[in-house]
Scaffold this active site. Structure first.
Site, PDB file in Angstrom:
ATOM      1  N   SER A   7       0.827  -1.582  -0.238  1.00 37.38           N
ATOM      2  CA  SER A   7       0.317  -0.155  -0.478  1.00 37.38           C
ATOM      3  C   SER A   7       0.689   0.702   0.098  1.00 37.38           C
ATOM      4  O   SER A   7       1.739   1.045   0.368  1.00 37.38           O
ATOM      5  CB  SER A   7      -1.093   0.188   1.410  1.00 37.38           C
ATOM      6  OG  SER A   7      -1.867   1.022   1.224  1.00 37.38           O
ATOM      7  N   ASN A   8       0.451   2.449  -0.541  1.00 36.44           N
ATOM      8  CA  ASN A   8       0.868   3.594  -0.671  1.00 36.44           C
ATOM      9  C   ASN A   8       0.471   4.294   0.817  1.00 36.44           C
ATOM     10  O   ASN A   8       0.645   5.761   0.252  1.00 36.44           O
ATOM     11  CB  ASN A   8       0.926   3.969  -1.526  1.00 36.44           C
ATOM     12  CG  ASN A   8       1.770   3.687  -2.812  1.00 36.44           C
ATOM     13  OD1 ASN A   8       3.360   3.056  -2.639  1.00 36.44           O
ATOM     14  ND2 ASN A   8       1.712   3.567  -4.393  1.00 36.44           N
ATOM     15  N   ASP A  74      -8.004  -3.774   0.912  1.00 35.89           N
ATOM     16  CA  ASP A  74      -8.240  -3.021   0.263  1.00 35.89           C
ATOM     17  C   ASP A  74      -9.909  -3.010   0.956  1.00 35.89           C
ATOM     18  O   ASP A  74     -10.550  -3.445   1.441  1.00 35.89           O
ATOM     19  CB  ASP A  74      -9.274  -3.656  -1.382  1.00 35.89           C
ATOM     20  CG  ASP A  74      -9.908  -2.300  -2.311  1.00 35.89           C
ATOM     21  OD1 ASP A  74      -8.817  -1.498  -2.048  1.00 35.89           O
ATOM     22  OD2 ASP A  74     -10.579  -2.592  -2.814  1.00 35.89           O
ATOM     23  N   SER A  75     -10.188  -1.587   1.641  1.00 38.76           N
ATOM     24  CA  SER A  75     -11.380  -1.737   1.935  1.00 38.76           C
ATOM     25  C   SER A  75     -11.769  -0.097   1.456  1.00 38.76           C
ATOM     26  O   SER A  75     -11.466   1.023   0.717  1.00 38.76           O
ATOM     27  CB  SER A  75     -10.988  -0.839   3.663  1.00 38.76           C
ATOM     28  OG  SER A  75      -9.813   0.128   3.097  1.00 38.76           O
ATOM     29  N   PHE A 157      -8.538   8.908   9.062  1.00 36.92           N
ATOM     30  CA  PHE A 157      -8.425   9.733   7.539  1.00 36.92           C
ATOM     31  C   PHE A 157      -9.492   8.994   7.208  1.00 36.92           C
ATOM     32  O   PHE A 157     -10.254   8.209   7.242  1.00 36.92           O
ATOM     33  CB  PHE A 157      -6.886   8.889   7.259  1.00 36.92           C
ATOM     34  CG  PHE A 157      -6.905   7.170   6.692  1.00 36.92           C
ATOM     35  CD1 PHE A 157      -7.347   6.423   5.621  1.00 36.92           C
ATOM     36  CD2 PHE A 157      -6.715   6.832   7.603  1.00 36.92           C
ATOM     37  CE1 PHE A 157      -7.534   5.653   5.598  1.00 36.92           C
ATOM     38  CE2 PHE A 157      -6.057   4.542   7.540  1.00 36.92           C
ATOM     39  CZ  PHE A 157      -6.523   4.338   6.710  1.00 36.92           C
ATOM     40  N   ASP A 160     -13.481   9.267   8.259  1.00 34.88           N
ATOM     41  CA  ASP A 160     -13.325   8.952   9.477  1.00 34.88           C
ATOM     42  C   ASP A 160     -14.137  10.136  10.669  1.00 34.88           C
ATOM     43  O   ASP A 160     -14.936  10.194  11.223  1.00 34.88           O
ATOM     44  CB  ASP A 160     -12.163   8.558  10.218  1.00 34.88           C
ATOM     45  CG  ASP A 160     -12.012   6.956   9.967  1.00 34.88           C
ATOM     46  OD1 ASP A 160     -12.019   6.339   9.300  1.00 34.88           O
ATOM     47  OD2 ASP A 160      -9.976   7.087  10.164  1.00 34.88           O
TER      48      ASP A 160
END
EC number: 3.6.1.66
Length: 202
Positions: A7-8, A74-75, A157, A160
């Site tokens: 992930s980035n 992945d979310s 982030f 949220d």
């Protein structure tokens, strides 16, 4: 074994490191091992996208001669009133490049006239652990709440600040990092992933 996070997203990397710190050493991002990878998330599900990220990262590591496990995620957020949108498009809901503020503005604009009882939502996370030579281990996590029209909190982030948790009387962004990492969708998915990882080793 070293664990590389595919992930980035700095927020995701920070949370995964905090939650999985006792299981792998070291835990690093792709950037930290010198790999620049931007997977095209064109799958039709969170799992399809997470698996694609994991496999592309594993291939990149193999090309560099780096032996490591890969953890991908992945979310996104699913809103009942919007029939599950933004869903797998959560990160780019307002278009490219991905921008949290624009995504949130689009979401709130779509829900501004919707009463609270119809703004139910849930965060969804799919995490995949890919160990060289083994089948992928997959786990999902869910976190229920509702969308608030006014942001609150400075933590977290993504969505949220607008993800309200009735049982806590606050948004996800108002929780401490420690509290969030115990109860979030990603925390639940990672805990399930680790349980399955341990069971597979026996």
């Amino acid at each position: 074994m070293q664990l590389v996070i595919a992930s980035n997203n700095k927020g995701k990397i920070r949370e995964i490191k905090a939650i999985f710190s006792q299981q792998f050493d070291p835990i690093v991002s792709l950037k930290e091992v010198g790999i620049a990878l931007d997977t095209v998330e064109d799958g039709d599900s969170f799992e399809a996208n997470a698996l694609k990220k994991a496999r592309e990262a594993a291939a990149a590591l193999e090309q560099r001669g780096i032996e490591a496990a890969v953890l991908s995620d992945d979310s996104g957020i699913e809103v009942e009133y919007l029939n599950g949108a933004p869903g797998i498009y959560s990160a780019r809901y307002a278009g490219e490049p991905s921008d949290d503020e624009r995504n949130n503005q689009k979401l709130i604009a779509a829900l501004r006239e919707v009463p609270p009882e119809q703004r139910g939502a849930r965060y969804v996370a799919c995490v995949i652990l890919l160990i060289p030579g083994e089948d992928p281990i997959v786990a999902h996590g869910y976190w229920a709440g509702q969308i608030a029209l006014t942001p609150a909190g400075e933590g977290g982030f993504g969505y949220d600040p607008y993800f309200y948790l009735p049982e806590f009387g606050c948004t996800a962004a108002e929780l401490s990092a420690q509290a969030k990492n115990r109860i979030s969708h990603r925390a639940k998915a990672l805990q399930m992933l680790y349980t399955r990882y341990e069971a597979k080793k026996k």
